[in-house]
Write a protein that holds these residues in place. Structure first.
Motif, PDB file in Angstrom:
ATOM      1  N   ASP A  43       0.926  -1.156   0.101  1.00  0.00           N
ATOM      2  CA  ASP A  43      -0.331   0.164   0.043  1.00  0.00           C
ATOM      3  C   ASP A  43       0.912   1.422  -0.208  1.00  0.00           C
ATOM      4  O   ASP A  43       1.050   1.894   1.112  1.00  0.00           O
ATOM      5  N   PRO A  44       1.593   0.969  -0.901  1.00  0.00           N
ATOM      6  CA  PRO A  44       2.404   2.414  -1.155  1.00  0.00           C
ATOM      7  C   PRO A  44       1.741   4.032  -1.064  1.00  0.00           C
ATOM      8  O   PRO A  44       2.343   4.656  -0.420  1.00  0.00           O
ATOM      9  N   ALA A  45       0.639   3.633  -1.478  1.00  0.00           N
ATOM     10  CA  ALA A  45      -0.460   5.526  -1.807  1.00  0.00           C
ATOM     11  C   ALA A  45      -0.485   5.873  -0.527  1.00  0.00           C
ATOM     12  O   ALA A  45      -0.470   6.762   0.648  1.00  0.00           O
ATOM     13  N   THR A  46      -0.880   4.630   0.706  1.00  0.00           N
ATOM     14  CA  THR A  46      -0.891   4.889   2.305  1.00  0.00           C
ATOM     15  C   THR A  46       0.489   5.011   2.715  1.00  0.00           C
ATOM     16  O   THR A  46      -0.064   6.479   3.651  1.00  0.00           O
ATOM     17  N   ALA A  47       1.510   4.565   2.544  1.00  0.00           N
ATOM     18  CA  ALA A  47       2.797   4.971   3.260  1.00  0.00           C
ATOM     19  C   ALA A  47       3.436   6.071   2.306  1.00  0.00           C
ATOM     20  O   ALA A  47       4.002   6.640   3.458  1.00  0.00           O
ATOM     21  N   TYR A  48       3.705   6.531   1.839  1.00  0.00           N
ATOM     22  CA  TYR A  48       3.889   8.346   0.735  1.00  0.00           C
ATOM     23  C   TYR A  48       3.314   8.835  -0.042  1.00  0.00           C
ATOM     24  O   TYR A  48       3.636  10.011   0.274  1.00  0.00           O
ATOM     25  N   LEU A  49       2.026   8.407  -0.381  1.00  0.00           N
ATOM     26  CA  LEU A  49       1.346   9.660  -1.672  1.00  0.00           C
ATOM     27  C   LEU A  49       0.395  10.540  -0.050  1.00  0.00           C
ATOM     28  O   LEU A  49       0.422  11.425  -0.063  1.00  0.00           O
ATOM     29  N   VAL A  50      -0.252   9.598   0.870  1.00  0.00           N
ATOM     30  CA  VAL A  50      -1.168  11.064   1.693  1.00  0.00           C
ATOM     31  C   VAL A  50      -0.675  11.598   2.490  1.00  0.00           C
ATOM     32  O   VAL A  50      -0.500  12.500   2.921  1.00  0.00           O
ATOM     33  N   PRO A  51       0.452  11.021   3.696  1.00  0.00           N
ATOM     34  CA  PRO A  51       0.919  11.386   4.832  1.00  0.00           C
ATOM     35  C   PRO A  51       1.817  12.968   4.398  1.00  0.00           C
ATOM     36  O   PRO A  51       2.588  12.385   2.745  1.00  0.00           O
ATOM     37  N   GLU A  52       1.561  13.747   4.803  1.00  0.00           N
ATOM     38  CA  GLU A  52       2.327  15.436   4.587  1.00  0.00           C
ATOM     39  C   GLU A  52       3.689  14.192   4.547  1.00  0.00           C
ATOM     40  O   GLU A  52       4.250  13.823   6.113  1.00  0.00           O
ATOM     41  N   ARG A  53       4.868  14.850   4.336  1.00  0.00           N
ATOM     42  CA  ARG A  53       6.332  14.868   4.867  1.00  0.00           C
ATOM     43  C   ARG A  53       6.927  13.721   3.901  1.00  0.00           C
ATOM     44  O   ARG A  53       8.127  13.781   4.238  1.00  0.00           O
ATOM     45  N   HIS A  54       5.820  13.160   3.179  1.00  0.00           N
ATOM     46  CA  HIS A  54       6.324  11.952   2.696  1.00  0.00           C
ATOM     47  C   HIS A  54       6.471  12.087   1.469  1.00  0.00           C
ATOM     48  O   HIS A  54       5.748  12.465   0.716  1.00  0.00           O
ATOM     49  N   THR A  55       7.146  10.928   0.551  1.00  0.00           N
ATOM     50  CA  THR A  55       7.618  10.629  -1.135  1.00  0.00           C
ATOM     51  C   THR A  55       7.599   9.365  -1.942  1.00  0.00           C
ATOM     52  O   THR A  55       8.340   9.032  -0.724  1.00  0.00           O
TER      53      THR A  55
END
Length: 178
Positions: A43-55
């Motif tokens: 689930d890379p969207a939840t891990a990296y796309l949704v949270p602020e300061r993550h990419t």
């Protein structure tokens, strides 16, 4: 040399990024998918796309447009356990940008993609603000991993030197703004 493009991943890139990551954990790590270690891969969207300061960054083959490399960053420092307590204390969550999933398909290696991904990820960490360090850990059993990370950062802990039950993981700090 091919002119690869690197960009922040969007929803249309996630299947390709997931394939690169899963292929890597099966082929290079030999562990295969382990839920407690690799949940972000599924689930890379939840891990990296949704949270602020993550990419999550992807590198695209200029001819096929296929995702051929990935690199991610999040604000979670290394947890203790399994990491040594002093490493977790040195790199606290919220103030640490942790590099993750810097993976390149074998046929696209040795072309500077991983180095470019790391440079863009550290630039992201600086631009986001609030991060005081960039951290990562790696498995030295993966061919080329130790030499690559030593060329970019400073080794802060080598678990191969720990007595009793060390996992052999290497912990690095990458200079900010590299």
């Amino acid at each position: 040399m091919r002119d690869y493009s690197i960009r922040a991943a969007g929803p249309d890139d996630l299947d390709g990024a997931r394939a690169v990551m899963l292929d890597t954990v099966y082929r290079d790590f030999g562990s295969g998918y382990v839920p407690r270690w690799h949940g972000d891969i599924i689930d890379p969207a939840t891990a990296y796309l949704v949270p602020e300061r993550h990419t999550l960054l992807v590198a695209l083959d200029p001819h096929s447009g296929e995702v051929v490399a990935t690199g991610a960053l999040d604000s979670r420092g290394p947890a203790h356990p399994p990491n040594p307590r002093h490493v977790a204390e040195r790199y606290p969550s919220g103030r640490t940008a942790q590099l993750r999933r810097v993976y390149v398909r074998p046929e696209h290696r040795r072309r500077g993609l991983a180095r470019r991904l790391v440079a863009e990820l550290t630039e992201f960490a600086v631009a986001e603000g609030g991060y005081r360090s960039v951290y990562l850990h790696t498995d030295p059993a993966v061919p080329g991993a130790e030499a690559f990370w030593r060329s970019l950062g400073k080794l802060v802990h080598d678990e191969r030197e720990d007595p009793e039950g060390a996992s052999g993981v290497l912990h690095f700090e990458i200079p900010m703004g590299r």
